[in-house]
Design an enzyme around this catalytic site. Structure first.
Site: not given
Ligand code: NDP
Length: 446
Positions: A128, A168
């Site tokens: 990572k 990520d």
């Molecule tokens: P993104 O950056 O696309 O989206 C993350 C979103 O989560 C943002 O919109 C953010 O909101 C929101 N967010 C962050 N903190 C909070 C909170 N406390 N409450 C509510 N919303 C929140 O990330 P991903 O979708 O790619 O990743 C999300 C999770 O999934 C992470 O843990 C990542 O490690 C995991 N993951 C992702 C993979 C992938 O293929 N993308 C693969 C496996 C795991 P805001 O816009 O307001 O900042």
């Protein structure tokens, strides 16, 4: 010696070696609780000290990233790559750009990635990386310059048979394009040293959708185990990013009612379900770096500032935002309203207290290392396609993804079954541990 004492002794060593890394300790403790007796019962694993070795990454590479903002001012950030374990294949795992990125966060994510990748059945080690760079409010040109500067530092340490990063949080297809260009300029080769690339330059079909879609395929396998399906189920989803919106899209396609999506400032709620058009609107807002506080007038969804998705009455909860987003009070709320399944789209979204409350409340809990492995699985397929220089269709990749998620479910369920209950967390930890431990023990003390 009791399991409790063994775990405490082991964790004392880990916490002494890696002080002040709370997220890392949390992730290691969860796995140790499930596998320490498996290690002790196997003389090869004990002799090889597999758990102690897995509590220490192969290496942590740290570097300075210097770049220029639009005003011509020099900016300095910190970047890291945790090459956690290449016991079963090249290091593989995402890059995260976020101000909260630190060695503790990346070590916890790298550790989890080792187990997740082993569960996929593909030859992928774990790693990572990322930087403490905050893209919020930055122009496209600034983010591009940052990506190029970041890869200038990282490029000497990665490669298609060594370490293959992906995206990520805040690193999507666009950023991977910029990172890949800088890698290519350094290596003077066109190789699959990154995954999540655009389809026109070696990316796999369905990679963007894979984590969210895979999460839903995993939940469908959990429901099928009980003779049920997703149609008509009420689903709460947190987040508005890649994982959340693609999970929502696939859940709606399967006939579920997606009651919520959210971001850091509030929650979008639709009692009868958020429709596909509103999900697409949420995705567009996220891509534009904007909030979701003013949904389109023709949607039934309303935005509740400061609210959490877990206050809604739902059958299934899918935390898809970030680590430790769901705490003990939110877990209690889910138990009280009779939620049946919590499946993790994000990595480690539940606090330790929340996990205990969910387990004691009788809910089924699918850990991220199993339920969100779809993204890395399709990354593994992208690596194969890059090596073969032959590209599969979206239908072929989606069919492979479904099979892989079913297989992960079966492995976690087999190892976690006790009577008519399944402890998916324990099952996933044990299944993955056996795969990695067999490889480590076979390689001797190195
Ligand atoms: P993104 O950056 O696309 O989206 C993350 C979103 O989560 C943002 O919109 C953010 O909101 C929101 N967010 C962050 N903190 C909070 C909170 N406390 N409450 C509510 N919303 C929140 O990330 P991903 O979708 O790619 O990743 C999300 C999770 O999934 C992470 O843990 C990542 O490690 C995991 N993951 C992702 C993979 C992938 O293929 N993308 C693969 C496996 C795991 P805001 O816009 O307001 O900042």
């Amino acid at each position: 010696m009791s399991r409790h004492t063994l775990v405490n002794e082991f964790m004392n060593r880990v916490e002494t070696h890696s002080p002040n890394q709370t997220e890392f300790h949390q992730a290691v403790r969860h796995v140790a609780q499930d596998v320490i007796t498996i290690e002790k019962a196997h003389s090869g694993y004990t002799a090889a000290k597999v758990l102690d070795r897995l509590a220490e990454p192969d290496r942590v590479i740290g570097f300075r990233v210097v770049w220029q903002d639009d005003a011509g001012e020099t900016q300095v950030n910190r970047g890291w790559r945790v090459q956690y374990s290449d016991a079963i294949g090249p290091y593989k795992g995402g890059l995260r750009f976020h101000p909260t990125v630190s060695p503790s966060i990346l070590k916890f994510l790298g550790f989890e990635q080792v187990f997740k990748n082993a569960l996929t059945g593909l030859p992928l080690g774990g790693g990572k990386g990322g930087a403490d760079f905050d893209p919020t409010g930055r122009s496209d040109a600034e983010i591009m310059r940052f990506c190029h500067a970041f890869m200038c530092q990282l490029a000497p340490f990665i490669g298609p048979d060594r370490d293959v990063p992906a995206g990520d949080i805040n690193v999507g297809t666009r950023e991977i394009g910029w990172l890949f260009a800088a890698y290519k300029a350094h290596a003077l080769e066109f190789t699959g040293a990154l995954t999540g690339k655009g389809a026109s330059f070696g990316g796999s079909q369905i990679r963007t959708e894979a984590t969210g879609y895979g999460l839903i395929y995993f939940v469908q396998a959990m429901l099928a185990e009980q003779g049920a399906d997703l149609a008509g189920k009420r689903v709460a989803i947190s987040g508005k990013g890649n994982v959340a919106t693609h999970a929502a899209e696939k859940a709606v396609e399967a006939g579920a009612h997606v009651i919520t999506l959210s971001d850091t400032s509030g929650t979008l709620v639709a009692e009868d379900g958020i429709d596909a058009a509103t999900i697409a609107w949420v995705r567009a807002r996220k891509q534009a770096g904007e909030d979701i506080s003013h949904p389109p007038e023709d949607t039934k969804a309303r935005y509740v500032a400061g609210a959490m998705p877990w206050e809604q009455d739902v059958d299934i909860a899918l935390p898809c935002a970030t680590q430790n987003e769901l705490d003990k009070d939110m877990a209690k709320a889910l138990v009280d309203q009779g939620t049946q399944i919590v499946a993790e789209g994000a990595n480690m979204p539940l606090t330790s207290d929340a996990i205990d409350i969910i387990a004691n409340g009788g809910l089924l809990h699918a850990p991220g290392k199993a339920a969100n492995a779809g993204g890395v699985a399709v990354s593994g397929l992208e690596m194969s396609q890059n090596s073969h220089r032959r590209y599969a269709t979206a239908e072929e990749v989606d069919a492979d993804l479904k099979q892989i998620m079913k297989r992960i479910h079966a492995r976690a369920a087999d190892e976690g079954r006790s009577g008519n209950r399944i402890d998916y967390s324990k099952g996933a930890n044990i299944a993955a541990f056996r795969t990695v431990a067999d490889a480590i023990a076979a390689m001797g003390a190195i």
